[in-house]
Design a protein around this motif. Structure first.
Motif, short mmCIF file in Angstrom:
data_model
loop_
_atom_site.label_atom_id
_atom_site.label_comp_id
_atom_site.label_asym_id
_atom_site.label_seq_id
_atom_site.Cartn_x
_atom_site.Cartn_y
_atom_site.Cartn_z
N ARG A 1 -6.93 5.65 3.48
CA ARG A 1 -7.55 5.42 4.79
C ARG A 1 -8.63 4.48 4.69
N GLU A 2 -9.47 4.95 3.74
CA GLU A 2 -10.70 4.14 3.52
C GLU A 2 -10.38 2.54 3.11
N THR A 3 -9.60 2.28 2.35
CA THR A 3 -9.12 0.94 1.70
C THR A 3 -8.30 0.27 2.80
N MET A 4 -7.24 0.84 3.28
CA MET A 4 -6.29 -0.17 4.24
C MET A 4 -6.72 0.22 5.71
N GLN A 5 -7.38 1.09 6.18
CA GLN A 5 -7.68 1.40 7.61
C GLN A 5 -6.39 1.45 8.31
N PRO A 6 -5.54 2.05 7.92
CA PRO A 6 -4.20 1.95 8.91
C PRO A 6 -4.30 2.43 10.16
N ASP A 7 -3.23 2.38 11.15
CA ASP A 7 -3.33 2.88 12.46
C ASP A 7 -2.96 4.33 12.35
N GLY B 1 0.88 -1.15 -0.03
CA GLY B 1 0.03 -0.04 0.08
C GLY B 1 0.61 1.33 0.06
N PHE B 2 2.06 1.09 0.23
CA PHE B 2 3.12 2.35 -0.09
C PHE B 2 2.90 2.88 -1.26
N ILE B 3 2.76 4.26 -1.34
CA ILE B 3 2.25 4.94 -2.57
C ILE B 3 3.22 6.17 -2.62
N ARG B 4 3.84 6.39 -3.85
CA ARG B 4 4.40 7.76 -4.14
C ARG B 4 3.70 8.65 -4.98
N VAL B 5 3.83 9.94 -4.76
CA VAL B 5 3.35 11.03 -5.56
C VAL B 5 4.45 11.63 -6.04
N ILE B 6 4.96 11.70 -7.38
CA ILE B 6 6.14 12.32 -8.04
C ILE B 6 5.61 13.49 -8.88
N ALA B 7 6.55 14.51 -8.68
CA ALA B 7 6.18 15.77 -9.53
C ALA B 7 6.65 15.22 -10.97
N GLU C 1 -4.30 -7.66 0.16
CA GLU C 1 -5.32 -7.72 -0.70
C GLU C 1 -5.97 -6.19 -0.68
N ARG C 2 -6.00 -5.55 0.58
CA ARG C 2 -6.24 -4.28 0.69
C ARG C 2 -5.37 -3.17 -0.19
N ALA C 3 -4.13 -3.74 -0.30
CA ALA C 3 -3.27 -2.65 -0.93
C ALA C 3 -3.84 -2.91 -2.51
N ARG C 4 -3.98 -4.22 -3.09
CA ARG C 4 -4.30 -4.36 -4.20
C ARG C 4 -5.71 -3.59 -4.59
N ARG C 5 -6.53 -3.54 -3.67
CA ARG C 5 -7.89 -2.64 -3.91
C ARG C 5 -7.45 -1.23 -4.02
N LEU C 6 -6.67 -0.75 -3.14
CA LEU C 6 -6.31 0.78 -3.09
C LEU C 6 -5.65 0.99 -4.43
N TRP D 1 6.59 12.54 -2.89
CA TRP D 1 5.97 12.39 -1.58
C TRP D 1 5.85 10.75 -1.39
N HIS D 2 6.32 10.53 -0.12
CA HIS D 2 6.04 9.14 0.35
C HIS D 2 4.56 9.22 1.14
N VAL D 3 3.74 8.29 0.59
CA VAL D 3 2.39 8.44 1.34
C VAL D 3 2.16 6.77 1.83
N ILE D 4 2.33 6.45 3.21
CA ILE D 4 2.54 5.46 3.83
C ILE D 4 1.71 5.06 4.94
N PRO D 5 0.85 3.90 4.47
CA PRO D 5 -0.07 3.24 5.61
C PRO D 5 0.53 2.43 6.75
N ARG D 6 0.56 3.05 7.96
CA ARG D 6 1.21 2.35 9.06
C ARG D 6 0.43 1.22 10.07
N PHE D 7 0.87 0.55 10.57
CA PHE D 7 0.05 -0.55 11.44
C PHE D 7 1.13 -0.82 12.53
N ARG D 8 0.46 -0.95 13.76
CA ARG D 8 1.14 -1.33 14.93
C ARG D 8 2.02 -2.40 14.86
#
Lengths: 143, 143
Positions: free
Chosen positions: B71-77, B35-41, B125-130, B93-100
């Motif tokens: 947040r919707e798809t992966m529900q990270p902490d 689910g780790f995403i980057r937004v690149i100029a 599976e959630r990352a795939r859906r994202l 930009w690094h956009v990273i869902p974090r979990f405990r």
């Protein structure tokens, strides 16, 4: 909303340089990183997308105003911006001037240190000037 | 402007999910962080304040659209957002869902690992859906 157990609801989180209703700008006392600034949301929100779009834009406006002032004053080799909050889940931005000779470069400041940093006196002086310049750059607000 | 020696001028930097003239959104293949995403100029700029205000706002709009979908798809902490670029000074930009239970929590992903992470199959599976959901969330663009 204020959360009794939240560190950033209960303390300034640094030396207060400027604030308005939405956020405050503080300098972080980190001997390795003179000029390290944090922009902290006033109300307790966990994530940027918990803010309204208008609040989000205004908060980023403050972050980028700090970046612009920091680049001018400190002339860093690179700017680092981050909103993490894993330990303190109250929105706050780290705005960090990075230099090739700093303790972790080119790693993030949270990575393993690369060297013992010797901070040039001029960098400390520039950080002092940044702190003085920020209130005017950020516009009206207290203090 | 394209810089011959710049990794992000010369390669996609991940699996392309969406792009417009300003930026592209890619998924990062990191086994510890599905689910780790980057937004690149798109164009080569070192810092956010090298963009125009309109570009900056649009780029952050993409970052926050990714955050909202994540947040919707992966529900990270916790969400982590960062623009560093010390090694690759081309705005991304690094956009990273974090979990405990992830490899570094509550540290940043660049800090010393706290544990060997075991990634639940559901998270993959959630990352795939994202990745599937992002193009529609980001609006028109290619692909």
């Amino acid at each position: 909303m204020s959360v009794p157990t939240c560190e950033l609801c209960n303390a300034t989180g640094g030396t207060l340089l400027w604030q308005n209703d939405l956020c405050r700008v503080v300098s972080v006392e980190d001997g390795d990183y003179p000029g390290f600034i944090r922009v902290i949301a006033t109300r307790h929100v966990r994530e940027m997308t918990d803010l309204t779009e208008a609040e989000r834009n205004a908060l980023m406006g403050a972050v980028f105003a700090v970046e612009a002032a920091m680049r001018e004053t400190m002339q860093p080799d690179k700017m680092n911006l981050a909103s993490l909050g894993n330990m303190t889940p109250h929105v706050h931005w780290h705005v960090i001037p990075r230099f090739r000779d700093d303790r972790h470069f080119p790693g993030p400041v949270w990575s393993e240190p690369k060297r013992e940093a010797v901070i040039p006196a001029e960098r400390v002086e520039r950080a002092r000037r940044l702190a003085l310049a920020l209130p005017a750059r950020l516009g009206t607000g207290r203090p």
